[in-house]
Scaffold this active site. Structure first.
Site, PDB file in Angstrom:
ATOM      1  N   ARG A 146     -22.737 -10.662 -18.752  1.00  0.00           N
ATOM      2  CA  ARG A 146     -21.815  -9.936 -19.618  1.00  0.00           C
ATOM      3  C   ARG A 146     -20.409  -9.996 -19.041  1.00  0.00           C
ATOM      4  O   ARG A 146     -20.230  -9.978 -17.832  1.00  0.00           O
ATOM      5  CB  ARG A 146     -22.241  -8.474 -19.764  1.00  0.00           C
ATOM      6  CG  ARG A 146     -23.403  -8.264 -20.728  1.00  0.00           C
ATOM      7  CD  ARG A 146     -23.753  -6.792 -20.891  1.00  0.00           C
ATOM      8  NE  ARG A 146     -24.229  -6.213 -19.656  1.00  0.00           N
ATOM      9  CZ  ARG A 146     -23.502  -5.520 -18.813  1.00  0.00           C
ATOM     10  NH1 ARG A 146     -22.230  -5.259 -19.072  1.00  0.00           N
ATOM     11  NH2 ARG A 146     -24.024  -5.049 -17.702  1.00  0.00           N
ATOM     12  N   GLY A 163     -26.942 -13.395 -23.552  1.00  0.00           N
ATOM     13  CA  GLY A 163     -27.673 -12.313 -24.233  1.00  0.00           C
ATOM     14  C   GLY A 163     -26.860 -11.067 -24.510  1.00  0.00           C
ATOM     15  O   GLY A 163     -26.706 -10.661 -25.664  1.00  0.00           O
ATOM     16  N   GLY A 164     -26.328 -10.458 -23.459  1.00  0.00           N
ATOM     17  CA  GLY A 164     -25.617  -9.184 -23.615  1.00  0.00           C
ATOM     18  C   GLY A 164     -24.340  -9.289 -24.440  1.00  0.00           C
ATOM     19  O   GLY A 164     -23.836  -8.296 -24.951  1.00  0.00           O
ATOM     20  N   HIS A 181     -28.662   4.103 -22.332  1.00  0.00           N
ATOM     21  CA  HIS A 181     -29.096   2.941 -21.550  1.00  0.00           C
ATOM     22  C   HIS A 181     -30.287   3.378 -20.679  1.00  0.00           C
ATOM     23  O   HIS A 181     -30.161   3.539 -19.475  1.00  0.00           O
ATOM     24  CB  HIS A 181     -27.922   2.466 -20.673  1.00  0.00           C
ATOM     25  CG  HIS A 181     -28.109   1.134 -20.051  1.00  0.00           C
ATOM     26  ND1 HIS A 181     -27.470   0.760 -18.883  1.00  0.00           N
ATOM     27  CD2 HIS A 181     -28.845   0.060 -20.424  1.00  0.00           C
ATOM     28  CE1 HIS A 181     -27.799  -0.477 -18.577  1.00  0.00           C
ATOM     29  NE2 HIS A 181     -28.637  -0.929 -19.483  1.00  0.00           N
ATOM     30  N   SER A 193     -27.385  -1.768 -15.031  1.00  0.00           N
ATOM     31  CA  SER A 193     -28.017  -3.070 -15.222  1.00  0.00           C
ATOM     32  C   SER A 193     -28.557  -3.622 -13.897  1.00  0.00           C
ATOM     33  O   SER A 193     -27.910  -3.492 -12.860  1.00  0.00           O
ATOM     34  CB  SER A 193     -26.979  -4.050 -15.769  1.00  0.00           C
ATOM     35  OG  SER A 193     -26.349  -3.485 -16.893  1.00  0.00           O
ATOM     36  N   CYS A 235     -31.008  -2.734 -11.969  1.00  0.00           N
ATOM     37  CA  CYS A 235     -31.411  -1.777 -10.929  1.00  0.00           C
ATOM     38  C   CYS A 235     -32.889  -1.416 -11.063  1.00  0.00           C
ATOM     39  O   CYS A 235     -33.335  -0.413 -10.519  1.00  0.00           O
ATOM     40  CB  CYS A 235     -30.572  -0.506 -11.026  1.00  0.00           C
ATOM     41  SG  CYS A 235     -28.901  -0.716 -10.408  1.00  0.00           S
ATOM     42  N   THR A 270     -36.754  -2.329 -15.840  1.00  0.00           N
ATOM     43  CA  THR A 270     -37.957  -2.999 -16.351  1.00  0.00           C
ATOM     44  C   THR A 270     -39.135  -2.736 -15.409  1.00  0.00           C
ATOM     45  O   THR A 270     -40.253  -2.467 -15.858  1.00  0.00           O
ATOM     46  CB  THR A 270     -37.687  -4.503 -16.533  1.00  0.00           C
ATOM     47  OG1 THR A 270     -36.530  -4.650 -17.369  1.00  0.00           O
ATOM     48  CG2 THR A 270     -38.859  -5.218 -17.179  1.00  0.00           C
ATOM     49  N   ASP A 323     -34.968  -0.677 -21.708  1.00  0.00           N
ATOM     50  CA  ASP A 323     -33.508  -0.782 -21.583  1.00  0.00           C
ATOM     51  C   ASP A 323     -32.731   0.239 -22.422  1.00  0.00           C
ATOM     52  O   ASP A 323     -31.695   0.691 -21.985  1.00  0.00           O
ATOM     53  CB  ASP A 323     -33.073  -2.203 -21.978  1.00  0.00           C
ATOM     54  CG  ASP A 323     -31.639  -2.515 -21.590  1.00  0.00           C
ATOM     55  OD1 ASP A 323     -31.224  -2.152 -20.476  1.00  0.00           O
ATOM     56  OD2 ASP A 323     -30.917  -3.127 -22.404  1.00  0.00           O
ATOM     57  N   SER A 377     -30.542 -14.770 -14.002  1.00  0.00           N
ATOM     58  CA  SER A 377     -31.409 -15.503 -14.939  1.00  0.00           C
ATOM     59  C   SER A 377     -32.386 -14.512 -15.574  1.00  0.00           C
ATOM     60  O   SER A 377     -32.711 -13.480 -14.986  1.00  0.00           O
ATOM     61  CB  SER A 377     -32.142 -16.638 -14.227  1.00  0.00           C
ATOM     62  OG  SER A 377     -32.853 -16.165 -13.104  1.00  0.00           O
ATOM     63  N   TYR A 407     -40.997   0.317  -5.950  1.00  0.00           N
ATOM     64  CA  TYR A 407     -41.972  -0.236  -6.907  1.00  0.00           C
ATOM     65  C   TYR A 407     -43.013   0.818  -7.313  1.00  0.00           C
ATOM     66  O   TYR A 407     -42.652   1.926  -7.681  1.00  0.00           O
ATOM     67  CB  TYR A 407     -42.597  -1.522  -6.356  1.00  0.00           C
ATOM     68  CG  TYR A 407     -41.545  -2.565  -6.043  1.00  0.00           C
ATOM     69  CD1 TYR A 407     -40.800  -3.151  -7.078  1.00  0.00           C
ATOM     70  CD2 TYR A 407     -41.237  -2.929  -4.728  1.00  0.00           C
ATOM     71  CE1 TYR A 407     -39.804  -4.078  -6.812  1.00  0.00           C
ATOM     72  CE2 TYR A 407     -40.239  -3.855  -4.456  1.00  0.00           C
ATOM     73  CZ  TYR A 407     -39.525  -4.428  -5.507  1.00  0.00           C
ATOM     74  OH  TYR A 407     -38.523  -5.324  -5.249  1.00  0.00           O
ATOM     75  N   GLY A 408     -44.307   0.488  -7.207  1.00  0.00           N
ATOM     76  CA  GLY A 408     -45.351   1.402  -7.678  1.00  0.00           C
ATOM     77  C   GLY A 408     -45.290   2.772  -7.007  1.00  0.00           C
ATOM     78  O   GLY A 408     -45.639   3.792  -7.611  1.00  0.00           O
ATOM     79  N   ASN A 462     -42.878   4.516  -6.510  1.00  0.00           N
ATOM     80  CA  ASN A 462     -41.920   5.411  -7.186  1.00  0.00           C
ATOM     81  C   ASN A 462     -42.635   6.430  -8.070  1.00  0.00           C
ATOM     82  O   ASN A 462     -42.073   7.478  -8.397  1.00  0.00           O
ATOM     83  CB  ASN A 462     -40.921   4.594  -8.011  1.00  0.00           C
ATOM     84  CG  ASN A 462     -40.035   3.738  -7.105  1.00  0.00           C
ATOM     85  OD1 ASN A 462     -39.870   4.050  -5.928  1.00  0.00           O
ATOM     86  ND2 ASN A 462     -39.484   2.669  -7.648  1.00  0.00           N
TER      87      ASN A 462
END
Ligand code: OXD
Ligand code: MN
Length: 591
Positions: A78, A207-208, A235, A257, A259, A262, A284, A375, A500-501, A503
């Protein structure tokens, strides 16, 4: 001489037919194609994209239905510096947005768009944001010259005939006009006209900047619709957590973005937290409305994921890896000699014969990245093994907790609860994060990013924060508000928390606070768990490391408060008084 199909064959909306004709008069395409969203159309357009070299087929046994796209190397993220809010006045856009006068923007981009589709096809993409039949849902139509955009929009939105049906003969739809021009960065502008429910984007296929449903409509324009109609466009990811007792609670979380939204939305519970299940609603964007119960209800307006590829692995996010096994588009990742994909942090060694994101043979010793740091994969949400059964629920889901978070090496503890709604809004308003590769510019510098909306708020950020306070007043059953930081480091630069998990342990503490009064330690900046308040079953973490992850250090916070004060001063008169008050109270408490 070009001939165009009669719009009446596709839509009952006069306004839509007229707008398409107007855009065609301006851009002069050779061909107009109305997208219907069918499987047939997908096949035909994919073949055309492959023939044109826009998509490279991947090995169809290893990655059925998957393709690689390599963007122009000057067009990989972006571009916030050429993104404008073109409201009637500069004050309406506020200090955190670039502003261009609407007349000037229409004239400037109009000149660039004039005849810009000569020799090209103009695609009309009708789409719905939100579950079909939902009171939250909105129609948008994007016009583009890019077949990559069409195929991506097909994944990211409910696209085609269903949108035209929902629109019927009405004139209420977002008008998005996009043209790649010649991808010259000096002719790149992303302009939003909230007063006209219109977006004009030129000079980029990223994309953005180019999938106008996403940042442009579902956040910048939708935030203005939310202000006018009494709801919030944020967001935020939305995730459902099912306890061993079978109760599912929903959390909406805002992070800047790249961080880990997903990853959190698709989190895999650690085996030691037996019986917990996690379900993704969205990764998102959240649209949030006040429900009949006086609580906040959320939908994910999107239909797919546009995720950051590097760092995604079977360890960090197995659900994402399974989601991209088929029918995914990859952009700017590396390609293996046998037609598969690869990126840094995939947790498999780089195979020999790798082709880098620019299409050149990759040499590990060159020090260059094989995949671009920004990417992406674009994949249908239906592929996600953790997809919530409520992802298409027109009513949305009730939100128990709102979470704000950033990427912070210092200061911010693992998890912190606000004292009340206003204090929670203050926390979100003042959050900071280190910049990432999702936007062009320097990576790793802390910037204030209110509610992770700095690049996405379509109006004056001071008024936006006021709108949050207003929504709070109308909520009789408000969600509780928390702050998290998975990225705190020790003096040697090692992450203090495994992430990760794991969290899920912080999220579980939130639910325990809300539903069973779990303990915490009240500090001047909010309530933090002490080590004993967290469920640490099966987690190996040194007590001192955990203590550092949870610590609230007054000296660090004084710096934080000064920096937040700078943002507030910049926002100036538009900043709600109640937030200034909170700032003053915190500064005094930290003295
Ligand atoms: C995104 C972003 O692509 O925030 O979601 O940049
Ligand atoms: Mn995002």
């Amino acid at each position: 001489m070009t001939s165009h199909p009669a719009a009446d064959a596709f839509t009952k909306s006069r306004a839509l037919a007229n707008w398409v004709a107007e855009c065609a008069r301006l851009t002069q395409p050779d061909r107009i194609v109305w997208c219907d969203g069918s499987e047939d159309e997908r096949r035909r357009l994919t073949d055309e994209a492959v023939a044109a070299g826009v998509l490279i087929p991947l090995d169809h046994e290893k990655r059925p239905g998957c393709y690689l796209h390599r963007s122009n190397p000057n067009d990989v993220a972006r571009t916030e510096e050429v993104t404008f809010i073109c409201s009637p006045t500069k004050a309406a856009a506020g200090v955190t947005n670039n502003w261009m006068a609407p007349d000037e923007a229409y004239a400037k981009l109009g000149a660039l768009l004039k005849g810009s589709m000569a020799g090209r096809t103009l695609y009309v993409i009708p789409y719905v944001m939100g579950p079909l039949g939902s009171p939250f849902a909105k129609v948008g139509v994007e016009i583009t010259d890019s077949v990559y955009v069409v195929l991506s929009m097909r994944i990211m939105t409910r696209m085609g005939r269903a949108a035209l049906e929902m629109l019927g003969d009405a004139d209420d739809f977002n008008r998005g006009l996009h043209c790649t021009l010649d991808l010259d960065p000096s002719k790149r502008f992303i302009c939003h006209f909230p007063q006209d429910n219109t977006i004009w984007s030129v000079g980029s296929g990223y994309g953005g900047n180019a999938l106008l449903s996403k940042k442009c409509f579902a956040l910048r324009i939708a935030s203005c619709l939310g202000r006018d109609e009494g709801w919030l466009a944020e967001h935020m990811l939305i995730v459902g957590l099912q306890s061993p007792a079978g109760e599912t609670r929903y959390i909406a979380a805002a992070f800047p973005s790249a961080c880990g939204k997903t990853n959190l939305a698709m989190l895999t519970p650690p085996p030691a937290l037996k019986g917990w299940k996690v379900f993704t609603i969205g990764d998102d964007i959240a649209w949030l409305r006040i429900g009949p119960d006086g609580g906040l209800w959320a939908i994910n307006p999107e239909f797919g994921y546009f995720g950051v590829a590097p760092g995604t692995s079977m360890k960090s996010n197995p659900n994402a890896m399974l989601t991209v096994e088929r029918d995914a588009l990859f952009t700017n990742v590396a390609m293996t000699a046998d037609g598969d994909i690869w990126w840094e942090g995939m947790d498999v060694p780089a195979p020999a014969g790798l082709i880098d994101w620019r299409g050149r043979p990759w040499e590990a010793k060159s020090g260059d990245k094989a995949a671009h740091p920004n990417s992406r994969f674009t994949a249908p949400m239906g592929n996600n093994p953790a997809l919530s059964p409520h992802a298409n629920d027109p009513r949305g889901v009730p939100i128990s907790a709102i979470v704000f978070g950033g990427r912070r090496a210092t200061t911010m503890p693992l998890v912190l609860e606000s004292f009340d709604w206003t204090h929670g809004v203050f926390m979100g308003a003042t959050m900071g994060s280190e910049t990432t590769a999702a936007a062009a510019g320097k990576v790793g510098v802390v910037r204030r990013d209110p509610m992770a909306m700095l690049p996405f708020c379509g109006y004056n950020v001071g008024d936006y924060l006021g709108h949050w306070l207003e929504i709070g007043k109308r909520l009789t059953n408000p969600p509780r508000i928390f702050m998290v930081n998975w990225f705190r480091k020790d003096a040697e630069g090692n992450f203090l928390w495994p992430g990760y998990g794991e969290n899920l342990r912080a999220l579980k503490w939130m639910l325990d606070r809300i539903h069973s009064g779990a303990d915490g330690d009240r500090t001047p900046v909010g309530t933090t768990p002490q080590a004993g308040d967290l469920d640490l079953a099966g987690l190996e973490i040194a007590p001192d490391q955990l203590r550092q992850a949870l610590a609230v250090d007054a000296a660090e916070w004084r710096v934080e408060v000064a920096s937040a004060g700078e943002l507030f001063d910049k926002i100036g008169a538009a900043l709600p008084q109640a937030l200034r008050e909170k700032h003053r109270e915190l500064a005094a408490a930290l003295k």
